[in-house]
Scaffold this motif. Structure first.
Motif, PDB file in Angstrom:
ATOM      1  N   PHE A  37       0.827  -1.204   0.000  1.00  0.00           N
ATOM      2  CA  PHE A  37       0.000   0.000   0.000  1.00  0.00           C
ATOM      3  C   PHE A  37       0.867   1.263   0.000  1.00  0.00           C
ATOM      4  O   PHE A  37       0.718   2.129  -0.862  1.00  0.00           O
ATOM      5  CB  PHE A  37      -0.926  -0.016   1.231  1.00  0.00           C
ATOM      6  CG  PHE A  37      -1.813   1.189   1.375  1.00  0.00           C
ATOM      7  CD1 PHE A  37      -3.031   1.249   0.721  1.00  0.00           C
ATOM      8  CD2 PHE A  37      -1.447   2.249   2.185  1.00  0.00           C
ATOM      9  CE1 PHE A  37      -3.868   2.351   0.861  1.00  0.00           C
ATOM     10  CE2 PHE A  37      -2.267   3.359   2.342  1.00  0.00           C
ATOM     11  CZ  PHE A  37      -3.483   3.401   1.669  1.00  0.00           C
ATOM     12  N   THR A  38       1.766   1.344   0.963  1.00  0.00           N
ATOM     13  CA  THR A  38       2.608   2.538   1.068  1.00  0.00           C
ATOM     14  C   THR A  38       3.558   2.640  -0.125  1.00  0.00           C
ATOM     15  O   THR A  38       3.812   3.732  -0.626  1.00  0.00           O
ATOM     16  CB  THR A  38       3.402   2.543   2.388  1.00  0.00           C
ATOM     17  OG1 THR A  38       4.217   1.368   2.466  1.00  0.00           O
ATOM     18  CG2 THR A  38       2.466   2.603   3.584  1.00  0.00           C
ATOM     19  N   GLY A  39       4.058   1.502  -0.589  1.00  0.00           N
ATOM     20  CA  GLY A  39       4.954   1.506  -1.751  1.00  0.00           C
ATOM     21  C   GLY A  39       4.264   1.977  -3.014  1.00  0.00           C
ATOM     22  O   GLY A  39       4.829   2.740  -3.799  1.00  0.00           O
ATOM     23  N   TRP A  40       3.018   1.532  -3.227  1.00  0.00           N
ATOM     24  CA  TRP A  40       2.286   1.932  -4.436  1.00  0.00           C
ATOM     25  C   TRP A  40       2.050   3.438  -4.444  1.00  0.00           C
ATOM     26  O   TRP A  40       2.290   4.105  -5.454  1.00  0.00           O
ATOM     27  CB  TRP A  40       0.947   1.182  -4.534  1.00  0.00           C
ATOM     28  CG  TRP A  40       0.317   1.340  -5.879  1.00  0.00           C
ATOM     29  CD1 TRP A  40       0.432   0.488  -6.934  1.00  0.00           C
ATOM     30  CD2 TRP A  40      -0.500   2.423  -6.350  1.00  0.00           C
ATOM     31  NE1 TRP A  40      -0.267   0.979  -8.021  1.00  0.00           N
ATOM     32  CE2 TRP A  40      -0.847   2.169  -7.683  1.00  0.00           C
ATOM     33  CE3 TRP A  40      -0.970   3.592  -5.767  1.00  0.00           C
ATOM     34  CZ2 TRP A  40      -1.643   3.027  -8.449  1.00  0.00           C
ATOM     35  CZ3 TRP A  40      -1.760   4.459  -6.513  1.00  0.00           C
ATOM     36  CH2 TRP A  40      -2.093   4.167  -7.841  1.00  0.00           C
ATOM     37  N   LYS A  96       5.274   5.454  -4.954  1.00  0.00           N
ATOM     38  CA  LYS A  96       5.746   5.401  -6.346  1.00  0.00           C
ATOM     39  C   LYS A  96       4.821   6.134  -7.314  1.00  0.00           C
ATOM     40  O   LYS A  96       5.281   6.833  -8.212  1.00  0.00           O
ATOM     41  CB  LYS A  96       5.876   3.937  -6.774  1.00  0.00           C
ATOM     42  CG  LYS A  96       6.325   3.768  -8.216  1.00  0.00           C
ATOM     43  CD  LYS A  96       6.423   2.312  -8.602  1.00  0.00           C
ATOM     44  CE  LYS A  96       6.791   2.185 -10.075  1.00  0.00           C
ATOM     45  NZ  LYS A  96       6.753   0.809 -10.536  1.00  0.00           N
ATOM     46  N   ASN A  97       3.510   5.991  -7.135  1.00  0.00           N
ATOM     47  CA  ASN A  97       2.541   6.457  -8.135  1.00  0.00           C
ATOM     48  C   ASN A  97       1.761   7.704  -7.745  1.00  0.00           C
ATOM     49  O   ASN A  97       1.045   8.256  -8.578  1.00  0.00           O
ATOM     50  CB  ASN A  97       1.537   5.338  -8.436  1.00  0.00           C
ATOM     51  CG  ASN A  97       2.220   4.114  -8.978  1.00  0.00           C
ATOM     52  OD1 ASN A  97       2.723   4.113 -10.084  1.00  0.00           O
ATOM     53  ND2 ASN A  97       2.259   3.053  -8.177  1.00  0.00           N
ATOM     54  N   GLY A  98       1.846   8.120  -6.490  1.00  0.00           N
ATOM     55  CA  GLY A  98       1.010   9.223  -6.023  1.00  0.00           C
ATOM     56  C   GLY A  98      -0.361   8.704  -5.619  1.00  0.00           C
ATOM     57  O   GLY A  98      -0.641   7.508  -5.660  1.00  0.00           O
ATOM     58  N   LEU A  99      -1.222   9.615  -5.229  1.00  0.00           N
ATOM     59  CA  LEU A  99      -2.543   9.219  -4.752  1.00  0.00           C
ATOM     60  C   LEU A  99      -3.425   8.732  -5.891  1.00  0.00           C
ATOM     61  O   LEU A  99      -3.455   9.337  -6.961  1.00  0.00           O
ATOM     62  CB  LEU A  99      -3.227  10.387  -4.049  1.00  0.00           C
ATOM     63  CG  LEU A  99      -2.602  10.827  -2.732  1.00  0.00           C
ATOM     64  CD1 LEU A  99      -3.289  12.080  -2.214  1.00  0.00           C
ATOM     65  CD2 LEU A  99      -2.675   9.708  -1.703  1.00  0.00           C
ATOM     66  N   PRO A 100      -4.171   7.660  -5.643  1.00  0.00           N
ATOM     67  CA  PRO A 100      -5.147   7.196  -6.632  1.00  0.00           C
ATOM     68  C   PRO A 100      -6.400   8.063  -6.561  1.00  0.00           C
ATOM     69  O   PRO A 100      -6.541   8.897  -5.659  1.00  0.00           O
ATOM     70  CB  PRO A 100      -5.441   5.768  -6.166  1.00  0.00           C
ATOM     71  CG  PRO A 100      -5.289   5.844  -4.678  1.00  0.00           C
ATOM     72  CD  PRO A 100      -4.154   6.816  -4.448  1.00  0.00           C
ATOM     73  N   THR A 101      -7.327   7.825  -7.464  1.00  0.00           N
ATOM     74  CA  THR A 101      -8.614   8.519  -7.422  1.00  0.00           C
ATOM     75  C   THR A 101      -9.402   8.080  -6.197  1.00  0.00           C
ATOM     76  O   THR A 101     -10.072   8.888  -5.543  1.00  0.00           O
ATOM     77  CB  THR A 101      -9.427   8.209  -8.702  1.00  0.00           C
ATOM     78  OG1 THR A 101      -8.604   8.468  -9.839  1.00  0.00           O
ATOM     79  CG2 THR A 101     -10.692   9.043  -8.768  1.00  0.00           C
ATOM     80  N   GLY A 102      -9.339   6.780  -5.881  1.00  0.00           N
ATOM     81  CA  GLY A 102     -10.059   6.253  -4.733  1.00  0.00           C
ATOM     82  C   GLY A 102      -9.359   5.062  -4.131  1.00  0.00           C
ATOM     83  O   GLY A 102      -8.512   4.432  -4.768  1.00  0.00           O
ATOM     84  N   ILE A 103      -9.730   4.756  -2.878  1.00  0.00           N
ATOM     85  CA  ILE A 103      -9.154   3.621  -2.156  1.00  0.00           C
ATOM     86  C   ILE A 103     -10.279   2.865  -1.466  1.00  0.00           C
ATOM     87  O   ILE A 103     -11.151   3.468  -0.838  1.00  0.00           O
ATOM     88  CB  ILE A 103      -8.132   4.064  -1.087  1.00  0.00           C
ATOM     89  CG1 ILE A 103      -7.001   4.877  -1.715  1.00  0.00           C
ATOM     90  CG2 ILE A 103      -7.580   2.850  -0.338  1.00  0.00           C
ATOM     91  CD1 ILE A 103      -6.042   5.489  -0.703  1.00  0.00           C
ATOM     92  N   CYS A 104     -10.246   1.538  -1.568  1.00  0.00           N
ATOM     93  CA  CYS A 104     -11.121   0.651  -0.797  1.00  0.00           C
ATOM     94  C   CYS A 104     -10.249  -0.032   0.247  1.00  0.00           C
ATOM     95  O   CYS A 104      -9.256  -0.670  -0.091  1.00  0.00           O
ATOM     96  CB  CYS A 104     -11.767  -0.402  -1.695  1.00  0.00           C
ATOM     97  SG  CYS A 104     -13.099   0.214  -2.715  1.00  0.00           S
ATOM     98  N   PHE A 105     -10.638   0.100   1.513  1.00  0.00           N
ATOM     99  CA  PHE A 105      -9.856  -0.434   2.622  1.00  0.00           C
ATOM    100  C   PHE A 105     -10.463  -1.703   3.210  1.00  0.00           C
ATOM    101  O   PHE A 105     -11.648  -1.740   3.526  1.00  0.00           O
ATOM    102  CB  PHE A 105      -9.798   0.578   3.779  1.00  0.00           C
ATOM    103  CG  PHE A 105      -8.930   1.761   3.530  1.00  0.00           C
ATOM    104  CD1 PHE A 105      -7.611   1.762   3.951  1.00  0.00           C
ATOM    105  CD2 PHE A 105      -9.428   2.887   2.901  1.00  0.00           C
ATOM    106  CE1 PHE A 105      -6.800   2.869   3.745  1.00  0.00           C
ATOM    107  CE2 PHE A 105      -8.627   3.994   2.684  1.00  0.00           C
ATOM    108  CZ  PHE A 105      -7.309   3.986   3.109  1.00  0.00           C
ATOM    109  N   ASP A 106      -9.619  -2.713   3.389  1.00  0.00           N
ATOM    110  CA  ASP A 106      -9.932  -3.839   4.264  1.00  0.00           C
ATOM    111  C   ASP A 106      -9.230  -3.523   5.581  1.00  0.00           C
ATOM    112  O   ASP A 106      -8.245  -2.776   5.601  1.00  0.00           O
ATOM    113  CB  ASP A 106      -9.383  -5.140   3.651  1.00  0.00           C
ATOM    114  CG  ASP A 106      -9.725  -6.375   4.473  1.00  0.00           C
ATOM    115  OD1 ASP A 106     -10.659  -6.320   5.288  1.00  0.00           O
ATOM    116  OD2 ASP A 106      -9.053  -7.405   4.296  1.00  0.00           O
TER     117      ASP A 106
END
Length: 139
Positions: free
Chosen positions: A46-49, A52-62
């Protein structure tokens, strides 16, 4: 036009799993329209992505990102005195890291939701992020 992205944090639920011809887990997605899904299964991914890529448009959390966490949450009477090993990070740890990332980088939170089967963990993540979203002002 920039591609919308969904970061799917879950060690078990495959966001691409088909049921009756549709990706049924994606009903939880806060992102609408067409988007790319990136599946990460733990805190490190999670932290690596995001790093590397910046914030996504959205996140779904488990919340529970391991069998140990799920067992502890499903059988608290057996595990009441057992602490998570320090290397075991939860979805809540990811949410806290995300808040710090947004503060450090002067960014707004992406859209977010939770598909966690742990109702207390889900509520804790959503409360943290909702409260932060209300208070955080990007300059």
């Amino acid at each position: 036009m920039e591609t919308k992205t969904l970061l799917w944090l879950d060690d078990y639920r495959d966001p691409n799993e088909l049921k009756d011809g549709i990706k049924h887990w994606l009903v939880f997605s806060p992102v609408r329209g067409t988007y790319e899904v990136h599946w990460v299964k733990d805190y490190k991914e999670f932290t690596g992505w995001i790093t590397k890529n910046g914030l996504p448009t959205g996140i779904c959390f488990d919340h529970d990102l391991s069998d140990f966490q799920a067992f502890k949450n499903n059988y608290p009477e057996l595990m009441s005195d057992v602490e998570l090993p320090p290397e075991e990070k939860t979805g809540m740890d990811c949410a806290k890291w995300l808040v710090d990332y947004c503060i450090d980088n002067n960014q707004e939170l992406p859209l977010f939701t939770s598909q966690s089967g742990n109702p207390v963990g889900r509520e804790n993540i959503l409360t943290l992020l909702t409260q932060f979203e209300k208070q955080h002002v990007v300059k």
